[in-house]
Design a protein around this motif. Structure first.
Motif, PDB file in Angstrom:
ATOM      1  N   MET A  91       1.005  -1.680   0.058  1.00  0.00           N
ATOM      2  CA  MET A  91       0.022  -0.079   0.200  1.00  0.00           C
ATOM      3  C   MET A  91       0.888   1.455  -0.013  1.00  0.00           C
ATOM      4  SD  MET A  91      -3.254   0.529   2.082  1.00  0.00           S
ATOM      5  CE  MET A  91      -2.572   1.961   3.715  1.00  0.00           C
ATOM      6  N   PRO A  92       1.047   2.021  -1.110  1.00  0.00           N
ATOM      7  CA  PRO A  92       1.969   2.962  -0.826  1.00  0.00           C
ATOM      8  C   PRO A  92       1.317   4.232   0.219  1.00  0.00           C
ATOM      9  CG  PRO A  92       0.214   3.019  -3.251  1.00  0.00           C
ATOM     10  CD  PRO A  92      -0.372   1.866  -1.614  1.00  0.00           C
ATOM     11  N   MET A  93       2.740   5.457   0.450  1.00  0.00           N
ATOM     12  CA  MET A  93       2.094   6.004   1.411  1.00  0.00           C
ATOM     13  C   MET A  93       1.546   6.418   1.592  1.00  0.00           C
ATOM     14  SD  MET A  93       5.741   7.645   3.464  1.00  0.00           S
ATOM     15  CE  MET A  93       6.909   5.957   4.015  1.00  0.00           C
ATOM     16  N   ASN A  94       0.502   7.506   2.514  1.00  0.00           N
ATOM     17  CA  ASN A  94      -0.196   8.279   2.169  1.00  0.00           C
ATOM     18  C   ASN A  94       0.680   9.782   2.899  1.00  0.00           C
ATOM     19  OD1 ASN A  94      -2.340   6.781   1.283  1.00  0.00           O
ATOM     20  ND2 ASN A  94      -2.541   6.650   3.818  1.00  0.00           N
ATOM     21  N   GLU A  95      -0.138  11.045   2.761  1.00  0.00           N
ATOM     22  CA  GLU A  95       0.455  12.194   3.327  1.00  0.00           C
ATOM     23  C   GLU A  95       0.234  12.319   5.011  1.00  0.00           C
ATOM     24  OE1 GLU A  95       1.846  14.879   2.284  1.00  0.00           O
ATOM     25  OE2 GLU A  95       1.536  14.822  -0.122  1.00  0.00           O
ATOM     26  N   PRO A  96       1.177  12.981   5.862  1.00  0.00           N
ATOM     27  CA  PRO A  96       2.173  13.373   4.841  1.00  0.00           C
ATOM     28  C   PRO A  96       3.782  12.992   5.115  1.00  0.00           C
ATOM     29  CG  PRO A  96       2.256  13.848   7.898  1.00  0.00           C
ATOM     30  CD  PRO A  96       1.040  12.508   6.847  1.00  0.00           C
ATOM     31  N   PHE A  97       4.374  13.194   4.169  1.00  0.00           N
ATOM     32  CA  PHE A  97       5.851  12.722   4.186  1.00  0.00           C
ATOM     33  C   PHE A  97       6.687  13.887   3.845  1.00  0.00           C
ATOM     34  CE2 PHE A  97       3.455  10.862  -0.133  1.00  0.00           C
ATOM     35  CZ  PHE A  97       4.299  11.231  -0.647  1.00  0.00           C
ATOM     36  N   HIS A  98       8.004  13.327   3.518  1.00  0.00           N
ATOM     37  CA  HIS A  98       9.040  14.487   3.075  1.00  0.00           C
ATOM     38  C   HIS A  98       9.554  13.202   2.088  1.00  0.00           C
ATOM     39  CE1 HIS A  98      12.630  16.842   2.410  1.00  0.00           C
ATOM     40  NE2 HIS A  98      13.447  15.863   2.667  1.00  0.00           N
ATOM     41  N   GLU A  99       9.861  14.590   0.878  1.00  0.00           N
ATOM     42  CA  GLU A  99      10.983  13.492   0.149  1.00  0.00           C
ATOM     43  C   GLU A  99      11.933  14.378  -0.829  1.00  0.00           C
ATOM     44  OE1 GLU A  99       8.576  10.905  -3.935  1.00  0.00           O
ATOM     45  OE2 GLU A  99       8.877  13.338  -4.044  1.00  0.00           O
ATOM     46  N   GLU A 100      12.665  13.363  -0.668  1.00  0.00           N
ATOM     47  CA  GLU A 100      14.214  13.653  -1.484  1.00  0.00           C
ATOM     48  C   GLU A 100      14.330  12.927  -3.039  1.00  0.00           C
ATOM     49  OE1 GLU A 100      17.231  15.142   0.053  1.00  0.00           O
ATOM     50  OE2 GLU A 100      15.961  15.681   1.952  1.00  0.00           O
ATOM     51  N   ARG A 101      14.485  13.611  -3.670  1.00  0.00           N
ATOM     52  CA  ARG A 101      15.252  13.397  -4.601  1.00  0.00           C
ATOM     53  C   ARG A 101      16.202  13.171  -5.545  1.00  0.00           C
ATOM     54  NH1 ARG A 101       9.202  15.337  -8.985  1.00  0.00           N
ATOM     55  NH2 ARG A 101       8.172  14.100  -7.238  1.00  0.00           N
ATOM     56  N   PHE A 102      16.687  12.315  -6.460  1.00  0.00           N
ATOM     57  CA  PHE A 102      18.248  12.139  -6.882  1.00  0.00           C
ATOM     58  C   PHE A 102      18.138  11.243  -7.680  1.00  0.00           C
ATOM     59  CE2 PHE A 102      18.472  10.042  -3.073  1.00  0.00           C
ATOM     60  CZ  PHE A 102      18.185   8.618  -3.202  1.00  0.00           C
ATOM     61  N   GLN A 103      19.202  11.194  -8.788  1.00  0.00           N
ATOM     62  CA  GLN A 103      19.038  10.721  -9.632  1.00  0.00           C
ATOM     63  C   GLN A 103      20.152   9.480  -9.315  1.00  0.00           C
ATOM     64  OE1 GLN A 103      20.494  12.169 -13.534  1.00  0.00           O
ATOM     65  NE2 GLN A 103      18.464  11.342 -14.285  1.00  0.00           N
ATOM     66  N   VAL A 104      19.677   7.854  -9.711  1.00  0.00           N
ATOM     67  CA  VAL A 104      20.880   6.998  -8.600  1.00  0.00           C
ATOM     68  C   VAL A 104      22.231   7.144 -10.107  1.00  0.00           C
ATOM     69  CG1 VAL A 104      21.288   4.727  -9.389  1.00  0.00           C
ATOM     70  CG2 VAL A 104      19.078   5.308  -9.581  1.00  0.00           C
ATOM     71  N   ARG A 105      23.037   7.014  -9.257  1.00  0.00           N
ATOM     72  CA  ARG A 105      24.646   6.949  -9.396  1.00  0.00           C
ATOM     73  C   ARG A 105      24.862   5.792 -10.012  1.00  0.00           C
ATOM     74  NH1 ARG A 105      23.230  10.955  -5.180  1.00  0.00           N
ATOM     75  NH2 ARG A 105      22.618   8.990  -3.608  1.00  0.00           N
ATOM     76  N   TYR A 106      25.881   5.841 -10.381  1.00  0.00           N
ATOM     77  CA  TYR A 106      26.956   4.328 -11.158  1.00  0.00           C
ATOM     78  C   TYR A 106      27.004   3.319 -10.403  1.00  0.00           C
ATOM     79  CZ  TYR A 106      28.992   1.823 -14.279  1.00  0.00           C
ATOM     80  OH  TYR A 106      29.757  -0.237 -14.917  1.00  0.00           O
TER      81      TYR A 106
ATOM     82  N   GLY B 278      16.916   9.709   3.509  1.00  0.00           N
ATOM     83  CA  GLY B 278      15.397  10.277   3.779  1.00  0.00           C
ATOM     84  C   GLY B 278      15.246  10.711   5.266  1.00  0.00           C
ATOM     85  N   ARG B 279      15.330  10.807   5.843  1.00  0.00           N
ATOM     86  CA  ARG B 279      15.064  10.745   7.671  1.00  0.00           C
ATOM     87  C   ARG B 279      16.053  12.010   7.905  1.00  0.00           C
ATOM     88  NH1 ARG B 279      17.008   6.215   9.169  1.00  0.00           N
ATOM     89  NH2 ARG B 279      19.141   6.626   9.476  1.00  0.00           N
ATOM     90  N   ILE B 280      16.905  12.398   7.682  1.00  0.00           N
ATOM     91  CA  ILE B 280      18.107  13.274   7.174  1.00  0.00           C
ATOM     92  C   ILE B 280      17.857  14.506   7.169  1.00  0.00           C
ATOM     93  CG2 ILE B 280      20.391  14.715   7.333  1.00  0.00           C
ATOM     94  CD1 ILE B 280      20.827  12.852   9.040  1.00  0.00           C
ATOM     95  N   GLY B 281      17.072  13.983   5.914  1.00  0.00           N
ATOM     96  CA  GLY B 281      15.940  15.647   5.355  1.00  0.00           C
ATOM     97  C   GLY B 281      14.848  15.892   5.825  1.00  0.00           C
ATOM     98  N   LEU B 282      14.216  14.343   5.989  1.00  0.00           N
ATOM     99  CA  LEU B 282      13.408  14.937   7.234  1.00  0.00           C
ATOM    100  C   LEU B 282      13.291  15.951   8.136  1.00  0.00           C
ATOM    101  CD1 LEU B 282      10.141  12.857   7.509  1.00  0.00           C
ATOM    102  CD2 LEU B 282      11.024  13.901   9.409  1.00  0.00           C
TER     103      LEU B 282
END
Length: 148
Positions: free
Chosen positions: A1-16, A37-41
């Motif tokens: 089941m997908p996560m519901n709000e509220p959540f914090h999101e960090e985005r980045f590209q997968v590195r080689y 994610g935890r540090i970002g929140l």
């Protein structure tokens, strides 16, 4: 089941370097991503892991669980969604969901359980000792945990 709000999101590209010989993100990276994610929140709340530690409040991981659903590959943009799952005495649990941003495919989900400890590694009741910070963390708690 997908996560519901509220959540914090960090985005980045997968590195080689995060991929294995098959071109798939190595399973060990998900623990690192959960920490991102935890540090970002915590940063988003105006708190600082470093400042908490200077005040003698340490938060070691005592359990980590991760369920892999689909593969991420080099170059994929991923989102690490993080929310507070539970605050109870010295225990703090975070929930995570990793999604591929482009198609919103859920790649993994999991939890980390932490204990608030002092500089002597003795657990303490965080909610009683730091009610203001506990209130901040509850901003990203699951709705059912807030009594809604």
């Amino acid at each position: 089941m997908p996560m519901n709000e509220p959540f914090h999101e960090e985005r980045f590209q997968v590195r080689y370097q995060e991929t294995d010989q098959m071109g798939v993100v190595h399973h060990s990276q998900y623990a690192v991503w959960f920490e991102v994610g935890r540090i970002g929140l915590i940063d988003r709340l105006g708190l600082s892991y470093g400042e908490l530690e200077k005040k003698g409040m340490l938060l070691p991981v005592v359990d980590l669980r991760c369920r892999y659903v689909a593969s991420a590959r080099f170059g994929d943009e991923v989102g690490i969604r993080t929310q507070v799952d539970e605050i109870r005495g010295p225990k703090l649990t975070f929930a995570y969901e990793v999604v591929r941003v482009g198609d919103k495919q859920r790649l993994s989900h999991g939890k980390t359980i932490h204990l608030w400890v002092d500089g002597n590694m003795k657990p303490f009741d965080f909610e009683r000792k730091q009610p203001d910070i506990a209130r901040c963390l509850r901003r990203f708690a699951r709705s059912s945990e807030k009594g809604e």
